[in-house]
Motif scaffolding. Structure first.
Motif, PDB file in Angstrom:
ATOM      1  N   TYR A   8      11.164 -11.960   0.994  1.00  0.00           N
ATOM      2  CA  TYR A   8      11.030 -10.593   1.027  1.00  0.00           C
ATOM      3  C   TYR A   8      12.190  -9.868   1.263  1.00  0.00           C
ATOM      4  O   TYR A   8      13.253 -10.319   1.959  1.00  0.00           O
ATOM      5  CB  TYR A   8       9.900 -10.394   2.082  1.00  0.00           C
ATOM      6  N   GLN A  61      12.695  -8.141   3.796  1.00  0.00           N
ATOM      7  CA  GLN A  61      12.717  -7.798   5.188  1.00  0.00           C
ATOM      8  C   GLN A  61      12.482  -9.271   5.596  1.00  0.00           C
ATOM      9  O   GLN A  61      11.325  -9.771   5.051  1.00  0.00           O
ATOM     10  CB  GLN A  61      12.114  -6.832   5.788  1.00  0.00           C
ATOM     11  N   PHE A 102      11.705 -15.034   5.886  1.00  0.00           N
ATOM     12  CA  PHE A 102      11.011 -16.064   4.968  1.00  0.00           C
ATOM     13  C   PHE A 102      11.638 -16.336   3.556  1.00  0.00           C
ATOM     14  O   PHE A 102      11.851 -15.529   2.943  1.00  0.00           O
ATOM     15  CB  PHE A 102       9.463 -15.691   4.811  1.00  0.00           C
ATOM     16  N   PRO A 140      -0.143 -24.651   6.294  1.00  0.00           N
ATOM     17  CA  PRO A 140      -0.109 -23.908   7.920  1.00  0.00           C
ATOM     18  C   PRO A 140      -0.346 -22.370   7.386  1.00  0.00           C
ATOM     19  O   PRO A 140       0.475 -22.009   6.360  1.00  0.00           O
ATOM     20  CB  PRO A 140       0.782 -24.399   8.472  1.00  0.00           C
ATOM     21  N   SER A 141      -0.555 -21.450   8.189  1.00  0.00           N
ATOM     22  CA  SER A 141      -0.507 -19.959   8.206  1.00  0.00           C
ATOM     23  C   SER A 141       0.981 -19.638   8.123  1.00  0.00           C
ATOM     24  O   SER A 141       1.709 -20.179   8.978  1.00  0.00           O
ATOM     25  CB  SER A 141      -1.385 -19.604   9.300  1.00  0.00           C
ATOM     26  N   GLY A 142       1.253 -18.893   7.370  1.00  0.00           N
ATOM     27  CA  GLY A 142       2.736 -18.426   7.070  1.00  0.00           C
ATOM     28  C   GLY A 142       3.771 -19.193   6.586  1.00  0.00           C
ATOM     29  O   GLY A 142       4.759 -18.722   6.402  1.00  0.00           O
ATOM     30  N   SER A 143       2.887 -20.240   5.998  1.00  0.00           N
ATOM     31  CA  SER A 143       3.978 -21.084   4.922  1.00  0.00           C
ATOM     32  C   SER A 143       4.147 -20.476   3.616  1.00  0.00           C
ATOM     33  O   SER A 143       5.126 -21.065   2.663  1.00  0.00           O
ATOM     34  CB  SER A 143       3.224 -22.434   4.773  1.00  0.00           C
ATOM     35  N   GLY A 144       3.434 -19.572   3.109  1.00  0.00           N
ATOM     36  CA  GLY A 144       3.612 -18.861   1.840  1.00  0.00           C
ATOM     37  C   GLY A 144       2.919 -18.987   0.764  1.00  0.00           C
ATOM     38  O   GLY A 144       3.128 -18.723  -0.464  1.00  0.00           O
ATOM     39  N   LYS A 145       1.436 -19.396   1.278  1.00  0.00           N
ATOM     40  CA  LYS A 145       0.597 -19.490   0.117  1.00  0.00           C
ATOM     41  C   LYS A 145      -0.101 -18.552  -0.440  1.00  0.00           C
ATOM     42  O   LYS A 145      -0.150 -18.272  -1.744  1.00  0.00           O
ATOM     43  CB  LYS A 145      -0.722 -20.334   0.834  1.00  0.00           C
ATOM     44  N   THR A 146      -0.096 -17.259   0.307  1.00  0.00           N
ATOM     45  CA  THR A 146      -0.441 -16.004  -0.076  1.00  0.00           C
ATOM     46  C   THR A 146       0.862 -15.452  -0.978  1.00  0.00           C
ATOM     47  O   THR A 146       0.672 -15.046  -2.264  1.00  0.00           O
ATOM     48  CB  THR A 146      -0.675 -14.912   0.774  1.00  0.00           C
ATOM     49  N   THR A 147       1.847 -15.719  -0.594  1.00  0.00           N
ATOM     50  CA  THR A 147       3.269 -15.303  -1.373  1.00  0.00           C
ATOM     51  C   THR A 147       3.009 -16.065  -2.792  1.00  0.00           C
ATOM     52  O   THR A 147       3.435 -15.280  -3.787  1.00  0.00           O
ATOM     53  CB  THR A 147       4.529 -15.518  -0.661  1.00  0.00           C
ATOM     54  N   GLN A 169      -6.836 -12.281  -0.047  1.00  0.00           N
ATOM     55  CA  GLN A 169      -7.345 -12.669   1.515  1.00  0.00           C
ATOM     56  C   GLN A 169      -8.105 -11.605   2.050  1.00  0.00           C
ATOM     57  O   GLN A 169      -8.887 -11.825   2.932  1.00  0.00           O
ATOM     58  CB  GLN A 169      -6.217 -13.296   1.922  1.00  0.00           C
TER      59      GLN A 169
HETATM   60  P1  ADP Z   1       0.318 -17.722   4.098  1.00  0.00           P
HETATM   61  O1  ADP Z   1      -0.697 -17.111   3.280  1.00  0.00           O
HETATM   62  O2  ADP Z   1       0.533 -19.253   3.963  1.00  0.00           O
HETATM   63  O3  ADP Z   1      -0.281 -17.475   5.512  1.00  0.00           O
HETATM   64  P2  ADP Z   1       2.212 -15.801   3.544  1.00  0.00           P
HETATM   65  O4  ADP Z   1       2.587 -15.993   2.158  1.00  0.00           O
HETATM   66  O5  ADP Z   1       1.316 -14.504   3.763  1.00  0.00           O
HETATM   67  O6  ADP Z   1       1.748 -17.061   4.241  1.00  0.00           O
HETATM   68  O7  ADP Z   1       3.596 -15.555   4.213  1.00  0.00           O
HETATM   69  C1  ADP Z   1       4.490 -16.139   4.285  1.00  0.00           C
HETATM   70  C2  ADP Z   1       5.666 -15.548   5.302  1.00  0.00           C
HETATM   71  O8  ADP Z   1       6.190 -14.253   4.691  1.00  0.00           O
HETATM   72  C3  ADP Z   1       5.381 -15.365   6.631  1.00  0.00           C
HETATM   73  O9  ADP Z   1       6.231 -15.403   7.491  1.00  0.00           O
HETATM   74  C4  ADP Z   1       4.975 -13.811   6.661  1.00  0.00           C
HETATM   75  O10 ADP Z   1       5.148 -13.054   7.883  1.00  0.00           O
HETATM   76  C5  ADP Z   1       6.196 -13.264   5.621  1.00  0.00           C
HETATM   77  N1  ADP Z   1       5.735 -12.000   4.907  1.00  0.00           N
HETATM   78  C6  ADP Z   1       4.578 -11.892   4.076  1.00  0.00           C
HETATM   79  N2  ADP Z   1       4.417 -10.772   3.594  1.00  0.00           N
HETATM   80  C7  ADP Z   1       5.651  -9.923   4.003  1.00  0.00           C
HETATM   81  C8  ADP Z   1       6.253  -8.923   3.533  1.00  0.00           C
HETATM   82  N3  ADP Z   1       5.413  -8.017   2.865  1.00  0.00           N
HETATM   83  N4  ADP Z   1       7.514  -8.782   4.116  1.00  0.00           N
HETATM   84  C9  ADP Z   1       8.236  -9.547   4.933  1.00  0.00           C
HETATM   85  N5  ADP Z   1       7.485 -10.800   5.272  1.00  0.00           N
HETATM   86  C10 ADP Z   1       6.322 -11.036   4.782  1.00  0.00           C
END
Ligand code: ADP
Ligand code: MG
Length: 221
Positions: A11, A13, A16, A36-43, A87
């Motif tokens: 991202y 900012q 990650f 785990p939460s924050g590992s990048g699944k949604t990304t 989500q």
């Molecule tokens: P998960 O779905 O596995 O919980 P995410 O893909 O949502 O994880 O997020 C992965 C990491 O990217 C997290 O550390 C989150 O804080 C960060 N993140 C998610 N969206 C953004 C964004 N728009 N800008 C900066 N960091 C982001």
């Protein structure tokens, strides 16, 4: 159905980083994504849906190299080919349930809103137990009802790829089973591919394969 090569994403900012050297999902496969939460699944789902673009590497979905496409083309591709259950649902507050479900048909000419589609929308909603909530606004729905409306919207165009981000996360056990059955029935009847993020380990046996995000952890970040 999905081919990822040398994917690098971050991202603008934050710290990650997501690095996926290689990942393939075959046509018709049902794959669970855990981690785990924050590992990048949604990304990852956002990248596969073309909502985000990789910094490096390529993403091919249904033989189309979407990582090379410009914004408008990626959006069109997403609306017509991909059913995304977000989500956070992403329902529109100013529309009622049925209009949320039909909304993709109203924002692209690639989808044709016919009587048949309208009929199927109601059928899907009934199948998910929200047939009596069609005129409600999303602010008047429980989390589980919102989730089911989001699932109806994603399934209605019979997409070739269904991306589901914790689609059973807010549901009680009875509804969870029902929704999973409906998801899997739809995947089977439209010969679609399913990539589903889940925290629910008891659901994993229903999938062909599990992708664990711990394998993509980037400790260098
Ligand atoms: P998960 O779905 O596995 O919980 P995410 O893909 O949502 O994880 O997020 C992965 C990491 O990217 C997290 O550390 C989150 O804080 C960060 N993140 C998610 N969206 C953004 C964004 N728009 N800008 C900066 N960091 C982001
Ligand atoms: Mg997530």
């Amino acid at each position: 159905m999905i081919q990822i090569e040398s994917l690098e994403f971050n991202y603008p900012q934050g710290e990650f980083r997501l690095s996926i050297p290689r990942m393939t999902v075959e046509h018709g496969e049902k794959v669970a994504v855990i981690g785990p939460s924050g590992s990048g699944k949604t990304t990852l789902l956002n990248l596969i849906a073309g909502i985000s673009r990789p910094r490096q590497g390529s993403i091919t979905v249904a033989n189309q190299r979407i990582s090379d496409y410009r914004d408008a083309r990626r959006r069109n591709f997403r609306i017509t080919e991909i059913g995304f259950v977000f989500q956070d649902f992403e329902l529109l507050d100013y529309l009622n349930v049925i209009d949320n479900i039909l909304h993709p048909y109203r924002i692209t000419r690639a989808l044709k809103l016919t009587r048949r589609v309208q009929h199927r929308a109601v059928e899907l909603a009934e199948g998910l137990g929200i047939g009596n909530k069609l005129k409600r606004y999303s602010s008047e729905l429980s989390q589980g009802e919102k989730q089911r409306a989001a699932i109806c919207r994603a399934l209605l165009p019979r997409p070739r790829l269904i991306l589901a981000d914790e689609a059973t996360g807010n549901l009680d056990p009875r509804n969870k089973g029902r929704i999973l059955d409906l998801l899997f029935d739809n995947v089977a009847s439209s010969e679609a591919t399913l990539l589903a993020v889940t925290h629910d380990h008891e659901l994993l046996p229903r999938f062909d394969r599990v992708v664990d995000f711990l394998d993509y952890r980037n400790d260098a970040a």
